[in-house]
Design a protein around this motif. Structure first.
Motif, PDB file in Angstrom:
ATOM      1  N   MET A  82       0.824  -1.205   0.000  1.00 27.67           N
ATOM      2  CA  MET A  82       0.000   0.000   0.000  1.00 27.67           C
ATOM      3  C   MET A  82       0.860   1.257   0.000  1.00 27.67           C
ATOM      4  SD  MET A  82      -2.959   1.223   2.680  1.00 27.67           S
ATOM      5  CE  MET A  82      -3.995  -0.166   2.237  1.00 27.67           C
ATOM      6  N   VAL A  83       1.830   1.315   0.906  1.00 27.35           N
ATOM      7  CA  VAL A  83       2.658   2.519   1.022  1.00 27.35           C
ATOM      8  C   VAL A  83       3.517   2.699  -0.228  1.00 27.35           C
ATOM      9  CG1 VAL A  83       4.458   3.675   2.364  1.00 27.35           C
ATOM     10  CG2 VAL A  83       2.668   2.383   3.547  1.00 27.35           C
ATOM     11  N   ASP A  84       4.088   1.617  -0.736  1.00 25.97           N
ATOM     12  CA  ASP A  84       4.890   1.684  -1.957  1.00 25.97           C
ATOM     13  C   ASP A  84       4.053   2.202  -3.128  1.00 25.97           C
ATOM     14  OD1 ASP A  84       7.644   0.664  -3.121  1.00 25.97           O
ATOM     15  OD2 ASP A  84       6.124  -0.031  -4.539  1.00 25.97           O
ATOM     16  N   GLY A  85       2.814   1.719  -3.218  1.00 24.14           N
ATOM     17  CA  GLY A  85       1.931   2.173  -4.285  1.00 24.14           C
ATOM     18  C   GLY A  85       1.581   3.644  -4.165  1.00 24.14           C
ATOM     19  N   ILE A  86       1.339   4.109  -2.944  1.00 23.00           N
ATOM     20  CA  ILE A  86       1.027   5.523  -2.733  1.00 23.00           C
ATOM     21  C   ILE A  86       2.192   6.390  -3.200  1.00 23.00           C
ATOM     22  CG2 ILE A  86       0.724   7.295  -0.945  1.00 23.00           C
ATOM     23  CD1 ILE A  86      -0.957   5.223   0.609  1.00 23.00           C
ATOM     24  N   ILE A  87       3.408   5.961  -2.885  1.00 21.22           N
ATOM     25  CA  ILE A  87       4.588   6.760  -3.250  1.00 21.22           C
ATOM     26  C   ILE A  87       4.799   6.781  -4.756  1.00 21.22           C
ATOM     27  CG2 ILE A  87       7.104   6.924  -3.065  1.00 21.22           C
ATOM     28  CD1 ILE A  87       6.792   5.660  -0.232  1.00 21.22           C
ATOM     29  N   TYR A  88       4.885   5.586  -5.369  1.00 22.52           N
ATOM     30  CA  TYR A  88       5.281   5.509  -6.776  1.00 22.52           C
ATOM     31  C   TYR A  88       4.139   5.762  -7.757  1.00 22.52           C
ATOM     32  CZ  TYR A  88       9.934   3.772  -5.582  1.00 22.52           C
ATOM     33  OH  TYR A  88      11.214   3.661  -5.106  1.00 22.52           O
ATOM     34  N   LYS A  89       2.913   5.367  -7.394  1.00 23.41           N
ATOM     35  CA  LYS A  89       1.808   5.489  -8.333  1.00 23.41           C
ATOM     36  C   LYS A  89       1.002   6.771  -8.151  1.00 23.41           C
ATOM     37  CE  LYS A  89       1.301   0.446  -8.622  1.00 23.41           C
ATOM     38  NZ  LYS A  89       0.389  -0.699  -8.371  1.00 23.41           N
ATOM     39  N   GLU A  90       1.217   7.452  -7.022  1.00 25.60           N
ATOM     40  CA  GLU A  90       0.451   8.672  -6.769  1.00 25.60           C
ATOM     41  C   GLU A  90       1.363   9.886  -6.528  1.00 25.60           C
ATOM     42  OE1 GLU A  90      -2.725   8.252  -3.917  1.00 25.60           O
ATOM     43  OE2 GLU A  90      -3.052   6.157  -4.436  1.00 25.60           O
ATOM     44  N   LEU A  91       2.080   9.880  -5.412  1.00 26.07           N
ATOM     45  CA  LEU A  91       2.800  11.083  -4.997  1.00 26.07           C
ATOM     46  C   LEU A  91       3.877  11.509  -5.982  1.00 26.07           C
ATOM     47  CD1 LEU A  91       3.124  10.302  -1.179  1.00 26.07           C
ATOM     48  CD2 LEU A  91       1.338  11.603  -2.375  1.00 26.07           C
ATOM     49  N   MET A  92       4.633  10.558  -6.514  1.00 23.38           N
ATOM     50  CA  MET A  92       5.695  10.916  -7.449  1.00 23.38           C
ATOM     51  C   MET A  92       5.150  11.347  -8.800  1.00 23.38           C
ATOM     52  SD  MET A  92       8.772   8.265  -6.494  1.00 23.38           S
ATOM     53  CE  MET A  92       9.942   9.096  -7.561  1.00 23.38           C
ATOM     54  N   LEU A  93       3.846  11.151  -9.003  1.00 20.56           N
ATOM     55  CA  LEU A  93       3.183  11.610 -10.220  1.00 20.56           C
ATOM     56  C   LEU A  93       2.346  12.863  -9.970  1.00 20.56           C
ATOM     57  CD1 LEU A  93       2.026   8.169 -11.673  1.00 20.56           C
ATOM     58  CD2 LEU A  93       4.074   9.478 -12.248  1.00 20.56           C
ATOM     59  N   GLY A  94       2.452  13.409  -8.762  1.00 22.04           N
ATOM     60  CA  GLY A  94       1.748  14.641  -8.441  1.00 22.04           C
ATOM     61  C   GLY A  94       0.333  14.461  -7.942  1.00 22.04           C
ATOM     62  N   ARG A  95      -0.064  13.217  -7.626  1.00 25.24           N
ATOM     63  CA  ARG A  95      -1.419  12.965  -7.120  1.00 25.24           C
ATOM     64  C   ARG A  95      -1.403  12.914  -5.602  1.00 25.24           C
ATOM     65  NH1 ARG A  95      -3.598   7.667  -8.948  1.00 25.24           N
ATOM     66  NH2 ARG A  95      -5.469   8.459  -7.910  1.00 25.24           N
ATOM     67  N   VAL A  96      -2.181  13.793  -4.969  1.00 24.70           N
ATOM     68  CA  VAL A  96      -2.285  13.836  -3.510  1.00 24.70           C
ATOM     69  C   VAL A  96      -3.765  13.669  -3.157  1.00 24.70           C
ATOM     70  CG1 VAL A  96      -1.911  15.210  -1.430  1.00 24.70           C
ATOM     71  CG2 VAL A  96      -0.297  15.360  -3.338  1.00 24.70           C
ATOM     72  N   THR A  97      -4.109  12.572  -2.476  1.00 23.45           N
ATOM     73  CA  THR A  97      -5.515  12.268  -2.236  1.00 23.45           C
ATOM     74  C   THR A  97      -5.819  12.074  -0.753  1.00 23.45           C
ATOM     75  OG1 THR A  97      -5.227   9.857  -2.392  1.00 23.45           O
ATOM     76  CG2 THR A  97      -5.574  11.063  -4.457  1.00 23.45           C
ATOM     77  N   ARG A  98      -7.080  12.282  -0.424  1.00 19.37           N
ATOM     78  CA  ARG A  98      -7.547  12.045   0.948  1.00 19.37           C
ATOM     79  C   ARG A  98      -7.493  10.563   1.282  1.00 19.37           C
ATOM     80  NH1 ARG A  98      -7.907  15.238   4.992  1.00 19.37           N
ATOM     81  NH2 ARG A  98      -9.818  14.239   5.753  1.00 19.37           N
ATOM     82  N   ASP A  99      -7.713   9.731   0.274  1.00 24.49           N
ATOM     83  CA  ASP A  99      -7.640   8.282   0.513  1.00 24.49           C
ATOM     84  C   ASP A  99      -6.262   7.879   1.002  1.00 24.49           C
ATOM     85  OD1 ASP A  99     -10.255   7.924  -0.218  1.00 24.49           O
ATOM     86  OD2 ASP A  99      -9.811   7.251  -2.259  1.00 24.49           O
ATOM     87  N   ALA A 100      -5.227   8.470   0.431  1.00 26.05           N
ATOM     88  CA  ALA A 100      -3.870   8.171   0.863  1.00 26.05           C
ATOM     89  C   ALA A 100      -3.640   8.639   2.298  1.00 26.05           C
ATOM     90  CB  ALA A 100      -2.864   8.820  -0.080  1.00 26.05           C
ATOM     91  N   GLU A 101      -4.141   9.811   2.630  1.00 28.04           N
ATOM     92  CA  GLU A 101      -4.018  10.324   4.001  1.00 28.04           C
ATOM     93  C   GLU A 101      -4.679   9.379   4.996  1.00 28.04           C
ATOM     94  OE1 GLU A 101      -5.484  14.285   4.397  1.00 28.04           O
ATOM     95  OE2 GLU A 101      -4.339  15.050   2.695  1.00 28.04           O
ATOM     96  N   ARG A 102      -5.880   8.934   4.664  1.00 27.12           N
ATOM     97  CA  ARG A 102      -6.617   8.036   5.568  1.00 27.12           C
ATOM     98  C   ARG A 102      -5.906   6.698   5.700  1.00 27.12           C
ATOM     99  NH1 ARG A 102     -11.296  10.774   3.324  1.00 27.12           N
ATOM    100  NH2 ARG A 102     -11.290   9.390   1.526  1.00 27.12           N
TER     101      ARG A 102
END
Length: 229
Positions: free
Chosen positions: A155-175
């Motif tokens: 989950m954490v690896d996916g948040i970093i590489y598939k979202e944050l490093m692509l400029g996507r910041v979501t509430r789902d990731a925060e939760r």
């Protein structure tokens, strides 16, 4: 002040944070209007990411060694890698240059030891959370780390590489991160090691139920200490 070389671009978000924080830490302690002498090489992360996905760490090591040598030739008296996961090739880098390289996990481990923190959970990419190159450095400073949970790692690896490093910041990731921290506390963790600069985009280090050791902040403070001698 000593001149520091920064191997960056992995990601540019992290490199930007390093530049700003090192300047702020030095500015607080140096003469008015002073700023640290820095040499920064921001690498193209595309080929590095492709090599990482193929498990080709020899190519990654070669790229970082070449970067380190260029920075050394340009006058850098010391180096740091502005990324947690890339410390997987730290030993290859130190073998390829003749100047010191500040290891991020050693800096974090030292601060945890000084704070008498002996139990923590590690959050970062898959490589940082699950492999020994980072974990062993913290354990060497007396820190007992919770074993990595495979679901959390994915989950954490996916948040970093598939979202944050692509400029996507979501509430789902925060939760999701808040839920992981809550579970880690129940499992006995006394602190969180935030071992990814990008995670700060969805992780409030000041509003957590556990103390947070922010690897980027710690590494940048250590860099400022080194620059000021």
């Amino acid at each position: 002040m000593r001149k520091l070389g920064i191997i960056g671009g992995m990601s540019w978000i992290s490199t930007r944070a390093y530049y700003e924080r090192i300047n702020r830490f030095v500015q607080k302690r140096a003469a008015p209007m002073a700023s640290p002498p820095l040499l920064i090489e921001s690498l193209d992360y595309g080929p590095i990411a492709a090599a990482k996905n193929e498990g080709d760490w020899n190519t990654i090591a070669a790229a970082l060694v070449e970067s380190g040598r260029r920075l050394e030739a340009a006058g850098a008296e010391g180096l740091l890698i502005a990324a947690n996961a890339m410390h997987k090739v730290y030993d290859r880098l130190t073998e390829g240059v003749s100047i010191p390289v500040l290891h991020i996990a050693d800096c974090v481990g030292k601060e945890m030891q000084e704070a008498d923190c002996t139990s923590a959970a590690l959050l970062g990419t898959r490589f940082v959370m699950a492999e020994s190159f980072y974990r062993q450095r913290l354990v060497a400073h007396g820190v007992d780390l919770l074993p990595p949970d495979p679901a959390d790692v994915e989950m954490v690896d996916g948040i970093i590489y598939k979202e944050l490093m692509l400029g996507r910041v979501t509430r789902d990731a925060e939760r999701a991160l808040k839920t992981i921290v809550t579970l880690k506390e129940k499992e006995g963790a006394k602190a969180i090691v935030l071992a990814s600069t990008e995670l700060e985009l969805v992780f409030d280090t000041d509003a957590n139920i556990l103390p947070v050791f922010d690897s980027t902040d710690i590494h940048c403070r250590a860099a400022a200490d080194w620059i000021l001698g």
